[in-house]
Each structure stands twice: as structure tokens, then as C-alpha cells.
Design an enzyme around this catalytic site. Structure first.
Site, mmCIF file in Angstrom:
data_model
loop_
_atom_site.group_PDB
_atom_site.id
_atom_site.type_symbol
_atom_site.label_atom_id
_atom_site.label_comp_id
_atom_site.label_asym_id
_atom_site.label_seq_id
_atom_site.Cartn_x
_atom_site.Cartn_y
_atom_site.Cartn_z
ATOM 1 N N VAL A 108 3.233 158.095 99.095
ATOM 2 C CA VAL A 108 3.388 157.056 99.929
ATOM 3 C C VAL A 108 2.133 155.812 99.516
ATOM 4 O O VAL A 108 1.336 155.436 99.767
ATOM 5 C CB VAL A 108 2.137 157.697 100.691
ATOM 6 N N ASP B 34 2.381 162.864 98.615
ATOM 7 C CA ASP B 34 1.383 162.715 96.894
ATOM 8 C C ASP B 34 0.760 161.217 97.250
ATOM 9 O O ASP B 34 1.633 160.643 97.988
ATOM 10 C CB ASP B 34 2.716 162.293 96.172
ATOM 11 N N TYR C 87 -4.243 154.585 97.134
ATOM 12 C CA TYR C 87 -3.995 153.452 97.892
ATOM 13 C C TYR C 87 -4.252 153.248 98.962
ATOM 14 O O TYR C 87 -3.122 153.262 99.711
ATOM 15 C CB TYR C 87 -2.441 154.687 97.974
ATOM 16 N N LYS D 207 9.599 157.821 97.127
ATOM 17 C CA LYS D 207 8.925 156.769 98.341
ATOM 18 C C LYS D 207 9.898 155.924 99.201
ATOM 19 O O LYS D 207 10.138 155.247 99.003
ATOM 20 C CB LYS D 207 8.007 156.667 98.374
#
Length: 285
Positions: free
Chosen positions: A19, A43, A48, A227
Site C-alpha cells: 500500500v 505490506d 505511508y 501495488k
């Protein structure tokens, strides 16, 4: 699903869902979509800024916690023993879990030895099933593998057809550290998705360039965490277990290696300064 066995005996899915750069407002939906496709490895990272949304998605999915392999990473500003330990517990709170399957040190800067001692302690307490590092080049990996009390189980690095990390992987194999790829497609840089050599391999198997690349990672023994925010691409990326690349195909892929990063070098002083500045910037978030 294929699995790898880490040096402490923990089994890890070889294909997961990442992500990175997924906006918080989209993260919950994306993780729920990924889980519905079949992904069971997720993950994320402190840096993030979407751990809470990942945690919410995992709760709403209805999938038993033990069926999910959950990874997060400690960011540089939380390095040092006390700060790292506190930050991991805070990540667990955000993720709504009482344990992590894997926790990594995100970068090889600042007091990573102090942070590593915190991970070792949490590992021994059973709060983390496996511990590792990210972006540790061979010199830093050998250092921590040789002198830390507990050897890292995973090293997540930039790995894709244009930067295959052949020498780095040899050292990871030597020290029993599992290689994991961030940016397994190199974010498409260098026109990777239109590369004629990879496309020609895909035509033989009626597979896309992305599927060939993921299959190549799997056959190299690399863990990959592609992703995408698009459901149909999540499905495509997951559909890579029904074909096998030949030795000839693997040789063609090996010939694409440019032996250099598509992004930046951690050996570059300007990049180290940039990371230091990023830490200061993110302290205010």
C-alpha cells in the site's frame, strides 16, 4: 499460493499486496479488494500514513487474523531503542492487532542498532513473528547480520528486471536473509511495461508483461508485493501460478539487468541528506 520459509521457520506468502503511496482515503477499499481477490499478505509502513486504514480493512474483511501475514516498517525518526519500541506498539494499535507477522527497519540510517534491539525484544516477547530490514545494501546487511544478537529474516530492497540485485541477493542467500522486492515493476520506469523482450515471453503464455515479471520474481525466490488501486490489476497480478518460465525465458530476463537503481542510491551523500530532511518534514505530520 507459494510460500518461503524464513530463517526462523516462519512461512511467508511469496506474493503480497503493498500500500505504498495508496492515499489513506483509498486504502481501506484497496485492501478489502485485495483480500477478496485472494491476497493474504499485506505490506504497509509507518511512513505511508495509512496503517489505521489497513487495520480497519483487516477487521472488516472477516478473515481470521491468523490467515493474514501483516508487515509494517519503523521509520527513521523512531529509531533508537525506546522510540522504536513505542512506535511499534503504536503501529499495532493503529493496525488493530496484538502481534505483527513481520516488522522491518525501513532505512539504514540513524540509530538502527538501537531500533534493532527493540525489534529483538518484541520478537522474543512474541509480539512480532519475524523481524528484518529494508534498503540495507550488502555492507550494512553483513554488518547487522554479523553483529546483532538476532539475524534479520528479511531484507526488502528495490528489485525488478532493470535492477536485479544479483550480488546483493547472493549475500542475502549466504546469510540466510530472504530477499523481498519493493517496486517489483520498477514503477514502470524505463518503459518496462512495453519492453519487447518481456512482452514476447508473455505472448507465449498469453500473459501480460506484469504477470511475466511477477512470475520471474517468484522463480528467483523473491517475495514480491505489487501495488495497484485497480481491482482488475490486482486480479491480473494474482494470476501468476498457472505457468512456468523456461530456463531460456529466465536467461532473457537476466539480460535486462542494468545493474543500477531506477530511483536513487543510498550511497549518494545528497540522498542521505534528502532522507535526513524528510525525517524533519515528517515529524510535523
Amino acid at each position: 499460493m507459494n510460500y518461503v520459509t524464513l530463517n526462523n521457520g516462519v512461512k511467508m506468502p511469496q506474493l503480497g499486496y503493498g500500500v505504498y503511496q495508496t492515499p489513506p482515503e483509498e486504502t481501506e477499499r484497496c485492501v478489502l479488494d485485495a483480500i477478496s481477490v485472494g491476497y493474504r499478505s499485506i505490506d504497509t509502513a509507518q511512513s505511508y500514513f495509512n496503517e489505521e486504514e489497513v487495520g480497519s480493512a483487516l477487521k472488516k474483511s472477516g478473515i481470521p487474523r491468523e490467515d493474514i501475514f501483516l508487515t509494517t516498517k519503523v521509520w527513521i525518526e523512531h529509531y533508537g531503542y525506546e522510540a522504536a519500541k513505542e512506535s511499534v506498539l503504536e503501529s499495532m494499535r493503529k493496525l488493530q492487532t496484538d502481534y505483527l507477522d513481520l516488522c522491518l527497519l525501513h532505512q539504514p540510517f540513524s540509530d538502527y542498532y538501537g531500533a534493532w534491539r527493540a525489534l529483538e525484544e518484541l520478537y522474543e516477547q512474541g509480539k512480532i513473528r519475524a523481524i528484518g530490514v529494508s534498503n540495507f545494501y550488502p555492507d550494512r546487511l553483513i554488518d547487522i547480520a554479523s553483529f546483532a544478537r538476532i539475524r534479520p529474516m528479511v531484507n526488502q530492497v528495490e528489485t525488478h528486471p532493470f535492477n536485479q540485485q544479483v550480488i546483493a541477493k547472493e549475500y542475502m542467500d549466504k546469510y540466510g536473509v530472504q530477499i523481498e522486492a519493493w517496486a517489483p515493476f520498477g514503477e514502470g520506469r524505463g518503459n518496462m511495461f512495453s519492453n519487447p523482450a518481456i512482452a514476447a515471453i508473455g505472448e507465449k503464455y498469453h500473459k501480460s508483461v506484469a504477470q511475466v515479471i511477477l512470475r520471474w520474481h517468484i522463480q528467483r525466490g523473491v517475495v514480491a508485493i505489487p501495488k495497484s488501486t485497480h481491482y482488475e490489476r490486482m486480479v491480473e497480478n494474482f494470476d501468476v501460478f498457472d505457468f512456468t518460465l523456461t530456463d531460456e525465458d529466465m536467461a532473457v530476463m537476466a539480460g535486462l539487468d542494468k545493474k543500477e537503481s531506477s530511483f536513487f542510491s543510498h550511497y549518494d551523500p545528497a540522498i542521505v541528506e534528502w532522507f535526513a530532511g524528510l525525517v524533519e518534514e515528517r515529524k510535523n505530520r
